[in-house]
Each structure stands twice: as structure tokens, then as C-alpha cells.
Design a protein around this motif. Sequence first.
Motif, PDB file in Angstrom:
ATOM      1  N   PRO A  13      23.302   1.214   6.918  1.00  0.00           N
ATOM      2  CA  PRO A  13      22.124   1.293   6.062  1.00  0.00           C
ATOM      3  C   PRO A  13      21.360  -0.024   6.112  1.00  0.00           C
ATOM      4  N   ALA A  17      13.243   2.348   4.093  1.00  0.00           N
ATOM      5  CA  ALA A  17      13.491   3.596   3.357  1.00  0.00           C
ATOM      6  C   ALA A  17      12.592   4.720   3.839  1.00  0.00           C
ATOM      7  N   LEU A  20      14.026   6.105   7.075  1.00  0.00           N
ATOM      8  CA  LEU A  20      15.250   6.842   6.783  1.00  0.00           C
ATOM      9  C   LEU A  20      14.928   8.196   6.182  1.00  0.00           C
ATOM     10  N   LEU A  21      14.008   8.235   5.199  1.00  0.00           N
ATOM     11  CA  LEU A  21      13.664   9.478   4.540  1.00  0.00           C
ATOM     12  C   LEU A  21      13.000  10.441   5.508  1.00  0.00           C
ATOM     13  N   ALA A  24      15.700  11.946   7.771  1.00  0.00           N
ATOM     14  CA  ALA A  24      16.540  12.923   7.091  1.00  0.00           C
ATOM     15  C   ALA A  24      15.768  14.206   6.808  1.00  0.00           C
ATOM     16  N   ASN A 286      21.739   8.704   5.259  1.00  0.00           N
ATOM     17  CA  ASN A 286      21.503   8.515   3.833  1.00  0.00           C
ATOM     18  C   ASN A 286      22.760   7.930   3.209  1.00  0.00           C
ATOM     19  N   ASP A 287      22.570   7.158   2.161  1.00  0.00           N
ATOM     20  CA  ASP A 287      23.676   6.493   1.481  1.00  0.00           C
ATOM     21  C   ASP A 287      23.171   6.142   0.098  1.00  0.00           C
ATOM     22  N   PHE A 288      23.633   6.871  -0.926  1.00  0.00           N
ATOM     23  CA  PHE A 288      23.063   6.657  -2.251  1.00  0.00           C
ATOM     24  C   PHE A 288      24.144   6.662  -3.323  1.00  0.00           C
ATOM     25  N   ASP A 323      18.454  14.623   1.501  1.00  0.00           N
ATOM     26  CA  ASP A 323      17.569  13.484   1.734  1.00  0.00           C
ATOM     27  C   ASP A 323      17.259  12.746   0.437  1.00  0.00           C
ATOM     28  N   GLU A 325      16.755  10.147  -2.425  1.00  0.00           N
ATOM     29  CA  GLU A 325      16.465   8.729  -2.268  1.00  0.00           C
ATOM     30  C   GLU A 325      17.292   7.839  -3.179  1.00  0.00           C
TER      31      GLU A 325
END
Length: 452
Positions: A13, A17, A20-21, A24, A286-288, A323, A325
Motif C-alpha cells: 500500500p 488513493a 488505487l480506487l 479496484a 485495497n487495505d482498510f 473498493d 476507501e
Amino acid sequence: MPAPARLFRPSRPGMPAAVLLAFALSLMQGAGGAAAQEFYTLKGHGGPVKGIDVAPEGGAILTASFDNTVGLWEGGTPRWLEGHAAAVNAVHFLGDGRAASGGDDFAVLLWDLAAGTARRLEGHEGKVISLSVSPDAGTLASASWDGSIGLWDLDTLAPRFLTGHGAGVNATVFSPDGSTLYSASTDGTLRVWDVASGQEKRLLLRHGFGINTLVLNASAGWLAYGAVDGGTRIVDAQTGESLADFTLDRRPILAMDLSRDGRLLAVGDGEGYIMIIDTERGRIVNDFKAALRGPVWALRFSEDGRNIHAGGLDDAMYSWPVDAEGDEAAMAAGPRSFLEDPAGMGNGERQFKRKCSICHTLTPDGQRRAGPSLHALFGRPAGSLPGYSYSETLQTADIIWNDETIDALFDLGPDHYIPGSKMPMQRITAQQDRDDLIAYLRSASSEEGKEE
């Protein structure tokens, strides 16, 4: 099995952003440009959600909870399947209107979903942690902390038990033809079994720390696993050779699922994060932070792969678009009594919050919990509260709850004081701690509507 596809070196990551979004979103839009689903929750359990499964044809979800129940969700409305005598850890749809669940009561229950009734399958001598079913839906595998794997013929219900691991078994997965079973254990090994003979074929690898999760992408020829030390790896299913390492500085890895097309791998950890990996590109997409506090214990992709469902300390199942955020609602957003700062409590309240509140409330309505409400406890016969499913042992016990009986319960432990009850082993060894708990319960359980 085909040779495994070689994966790119994982990208960590840190990409912008927006990039990445967009990436995804492109994964999820695919054919027809269908948009991802919205965030939602399934609420109603009275304890942490420890297992999730999605019906193969979609439209229904099963949840397993610490409140001793299985939730069957159709259209967002739950039906409660009650039969376990302790926390439920795993659930699995079996087809033909059947499902299976496994729990801390050492049992596997085979459910008729239409009738809401279950047949109890016994033989394990430890907690049943996970379940998997063969592709022909003929055999159920149960992984247990007694160190064994149960193989249950779903026609005859006859069991066989595979032994060879040196500690508890946490996960199993069948090969596509059902002839081979892979297993992961607290002993830090992945092993391969011949289903027909029940014999171990080979020790695939030693990780060095306990392995908690396991998934198989048979078409690509690889296994993915997650371990206590945070290890998150993809290995050759034949040789155990490492193909990709997605280990981050978070531990332990507690949950894992593969989307039905085999492209996306979801990973949940003890620090509350969900990581989603595109396995074809070898990238974290993704990593949240999914849980404000506590772990992610259960993960499952929706049938169409657009959402990821998760369970943790909260009394609900949460579902995010893949996806997401990270600014969606988070699990365990509200305070949990057993996590409160003990510095602001008296000793009796501290004993209750740490040892009792996850299973019991002090309110008149009781809410849904693994144990009955303790409101108006003193002077009440054991096993007598209407609406709670007590064990036969407690229903027939000649016990009135008072200072002496509560003291004996925690001095000896429930398994000695009332053998055969649903209550988990819980001793309070210090007399002063027991006295303080009893004083707190006498005060708090008598106050109308008092919350825990």
C-alpha cells in the motif's frame, strides 16, 4: 493440477488513493459495467460474529456467533438456529436445504434449514474451529483443536478422524475432485491427506508459527495461508514453494477468503484490517481499517464478488464494497463493556465486565446473549428464566441463586459446580474478588433497566 501461475512481486500500500480506487473499481465493474454494492450490516446477534457463509446461489447468508446461535439471513431478516451449547465458530451451506455448524461445545450440527432442526454429530474432543465440504457435497471436514480432522459422510453421517498434527487444526480445504484434503494447524504445518484412505500423503511445509487460515486456488495451482506471526503467503500446492509474500506488520492473520472467480484474496487480521489482493497481478488493491477495535474473525465474499462480509467483536456482520476507501462505518464502533478501562471501575464491576458481560446483561429484556439475563438474579431458581434455552442439567438443578451459590459457582468453576451446563469454565480464585462481584451483582441486577 496445473502448474501454478507465477505471481508478480507484491506491491505494498502507498500508491495514490485515486489510482488505487480506480484500479479496484475496474476490477469490480468487469462485464456489463455493474457497479459495486453499498455498505450494509446484518444486526441481531448478541455476541461477536465468528463465522460467515454465503449460499452458492446467492440470496442467503449464515452467521456464527459467540451467542451460541447460527443466524440465517434471507432478505436481511434473521432466523435463529439454536442448538449449540457454546459459541459457534463456523457455518457452511451444504446444498439441498442443509447447512453445518461447528462450535466450542465440540460438536458439529447438521441443520435442516426449512425446519430449523439439527442433528448433532459427535466425536471431537475439542472446539470445532472450521468446516469445509467436498465439491460433490458428499463429505464434510471439521477442523478441531483436539488435533484431529473429522470426515463426515453426509449420507450415512459416519465419521472418520484423521490424526497427525501436533496441535489444534484450524482450517481444511478439499481439492476439486475431492480426493485430497489440505490442512493448517497451530503446530505451524500445512499437511496433505488422501481422503479415501485417511492417510497423510505429505507434510507440505513448516511455517514456524501457528497457521490459522487456508484457501486453495486449484486452477492456478496454489494455496494461500495466514499465520500467527502475520505471515500471509501464497505457495505452490504441490511443493510448498513460496510464490508470493504479502506479509505486513500486523498480526495475527485470523480470516481469509477467495472470491469465486479466484482473482481476489481477502485477508483479515488481529488489528482490525482487511487487505484485498489481486492474485493475478500479485498486488494489494485495497487495505482498510475495518474494526476500530479488535480483530477481524470472519471473512466471506458475496456471491457476485462485489462485497466482502466480515465479523469481529461487534454483534453484527458488516459488508463493504471491495473498493471501500476506509471511511465507511467500522466494526465495534460502540464501546464493549469487556474492553472498558478498568481504572474507572470498582473491583466488583471490573470482575463482571471482564468475566461475565460478554455472555450476560443486567437488563430486564435480556437482549440476545450466550447466557440469560442476570436481572433480578438473587432468589431465582437456576434454569428458570422464561425464553432462554437452558441445558437440561441446569433446568433440573436444585439451586437458588444467592450469595453462597454464586460464590461456590466461581470458586469451583461451572464445570465442577454444575457439570454439563452450558457455562464456560470460569473461576475467580480470590475470595475478595468473588465477594466484590457478588456485591456488585446484588446492587446492579436489582436496579430496573440498568445496563451493564
